[in-house]
Design a protein around this motif. Structure first.
Motif: not given
Length: 140
Positions: A93-97, A102-105, A127-134
């Motif tokens: 948690i907290g890592a930024v991809l 990376v494909t986000y679904y 699960l990833v926050e789409p704007r920051t990719h965190r």
């Protein structure tokens, strides 16, 4: 003054905890928001502060995806056979991809997670926050 604060805190905890528990599916942000709102309604500004803290803790324990949703969502992801992105950093948690590669679904609506996307990183669903990719949640 201290007795009054303790009394208000107890009142807020009594009133807000059952209501905040319903916010578990929304994680920390949802728990803080709902706890603050319900605490303020019950005990004014002090209640808002206490309710927000309690709500954040309750929401954080459950995570973004509710505890009862996790096994079903994990099965869904396995059935989708999404490719895993190889990431050279710890998956936490907290890592930024990265934005590229990376494909986000979309998370299907039946899981109640609207503001996040999911992907598979090093064989783990996140699960990833789409704007920051965190990464906001790592699902085991």
């Amino acid at each position: 003054m201290i007795r009054r604060f303790i009394g208000i805190t107890a009142l807020v905890a009594t009133v807000a905890l059952p209501l905040v528990a319903q916010a578990q599916d929304r994680g920390v942000p949802g728990g803080v928001e709902r706890g603050s709102r319900e605490g303020e309604r019950a005990a004014g500004p002090v209640g808002a502060v206490v309710g927000g803290v309690v709500g954040g803790v309750v929401g954080g324990v459950a995570g973004v995806l509710g505890v009862d949703q996790r096994p079903r969502f994990h099965s869904y992801v396995v059935e989708q056979r999404r490719p895993s992105y190889e990431y050279n950093e710890p998956v936490r948690i907290g890592a930024v991809l990265p934005e590229q590669g990376v494909t986000y679904y979309e998370v299907p609506p039946e899981y109640g997670v609207r503001d996040y996307r999911y992907t598979v990183v090093n064989g783990r669903t996140v699960l990833v926050e789409p704007r920051t990719h965190r990464i906001v949640e790592v699902l085991e």
